[in-house]
Scaffold this motif. Sequence first.
Motif, PDB file in Angstrom:
ATOM      1  N   SER A  63       0.834  -1.190   0.000  1.00 27.41           N
ATOM      2  CA  SER A  63       0.000   0.000   0.000  1.00 27.41           C
ATOM      3  C   SER A  63       0.879   1.254   0.000  1.00 27.41           C
ATOM      4  O   SER A  63       1.894   1.302   0.699  1.00 27.41           O
ATOM      5  CB  SER A  63      -0.900   0.013   1.241  1.00 27.41           C
ATOM      6  OG  SER A  63      -1.554   1.255   1.358  1.00 27.41           O
TER       7      SER A  63
ATOM      8  N   HIS B  83       0.992   1.274   8.790  1.00 27.94           N
ATOM      9  CA  HIS B  83       0.037   1.900   7.868  1.00 27.94           C
ATOM     10  C   HIS B  83      -0.315   3.273   8.429  1.00 27.94           C
ATOM     11  O   HIS B  83      -0.893   3.373   9.508  1.00 27.94           O
ATOM     12  CB  HIS B  83      -1.211   1.030   7.740  1.00 27.94           C
ATOM     13  CG  HIS B  83      -2.098   1.428   6.608  1.00 27.94           C
ATOM     14  ND1 HIS B  83      -2.767   2.626   6.571  1.00 27.94           N
ATOM     15  CD2 HIS B  83      -2.416   0.783   5.461  1.00 27.94           C
ATOM     16  CE1 HIS B  83      -3.473   2.697   5.471  1.00 27.94           C
ATOM     17  NE2 HIS B  83      -3.272   1.595   4.768  1.00 27.94           N
TER      18      HIS B  83
ATOM     19  N   SER C 110      -3.402  -8.251   3.471  1.00 28.69           N
ATOM     20  CA  SER C 110      -4.468  -7.649   2.674  1.00 28.69           C
ATOM     21  C   SER C 110      -5.624  -7.200   3.571  1.00 28.69           C
ATOM     22  O   SER C 110      -6.147  -6.092   3.408  1.00 28.69           O
ATOM     23  CB  SER C 110      -4.965  -8.645   1.634  1.00 28.69           C
ATOM     24  OG  SER C 110      -6.139  -8.190   1.020  1.00 28.69           O
TER      25      SER C 110
ATOM     26  N   GLN D  70      -4.975  -4.058   5.156  1.00 30.09           N
ATOM     27  CA  GLN D  70      -4.721  -3.030   4.159  1.00 30.09           C
ATOM     28  C   GLN D  70      -3.246  -2.667   4.029  1.00 30.09           C
ATOM     29  O   GLN D  70      -2.900  -1.576   3.571  1.00 30.09           O
ATOM     30  CB  GLN D  70      -5.569  -1.787   4.439  1.00 30.09           C
ATOM     31  CG  GLN D  70      -7.041  -2.086   4.428  1.00 30.09           C
ATOM     32  CD  GLN D  70      -7.872  -0.932   4.928  1.00 30.09           C
ATOM     33  OE1 GLN D  70      -7.388  -0.004   5.545  1.00 30.09           O
ATOM     34  NE2 GLN D  70      -9.163  -1.007   4.657  1.00 30.09           N
TER      35      GLN D  70
ATOM     36  N   THR E 288      -2.391  -3.888  -1.185  1.00 31.40           N
ATOM     37  CA  THR E 288      -3.650  -3.570  -1.870  1.00 31.40           C
ATOM     38  C   THR E 288      -3.585  -4.099  -3.298  1.00 31.40           C
ATOM     39  O   THR E 288      -2.508  -4.285  -3.857  1.00 31.40           O
ATOM     40  CB  THR E 288      -3.893  -2.049  -1.924  1.00 31.40           C
ATOM     41  OG1 THR E 288      -2.799  -1.425  -2.585  1.00 31.40           O
ATOM     42  CG2 THR E 288      -4.061  -1.481  -0.527  1.00 31.40           C
TER      43      THR E 288
END
Length: 111
Positions: free
Chosen positions: A32, A48, A100, A103, A106
């Motif tokens: 991501s 993230h 996944s 996140q 992606t």
Amino acid sequence: MADTLVTGPDTGPVTIPADELPFDPSLPWQKSPSVALRPEPFGALVYHFGNRKLSFLKSQPLVAVVKALGEHPDVPSTLRACDVPEAQHPAYVTALATLSRSQMITRRDPS
């Protein structure tokens, strides 16, 4: 990634949140853009910036796979390119499915 509208046999249309879609290793994936990897002796910390989740990649080969996802058309070809033994592919697919769902990786548009 957008939510997906599906129709069940007895339920009619149901919206499935994007983070709950089944992981499909035949599709193209990437780390991501909102994720940073910090190398560590055990593998890497994965953070993230959007959802503030922190994960651990517990092996250098898994780190290499996550970094290489964007360079290959699907997960199997990424695993082969990273010299992951065939017998270990199911474990890597499971790990990528977990990434996944949080996140960290992606889906990407096919190139």
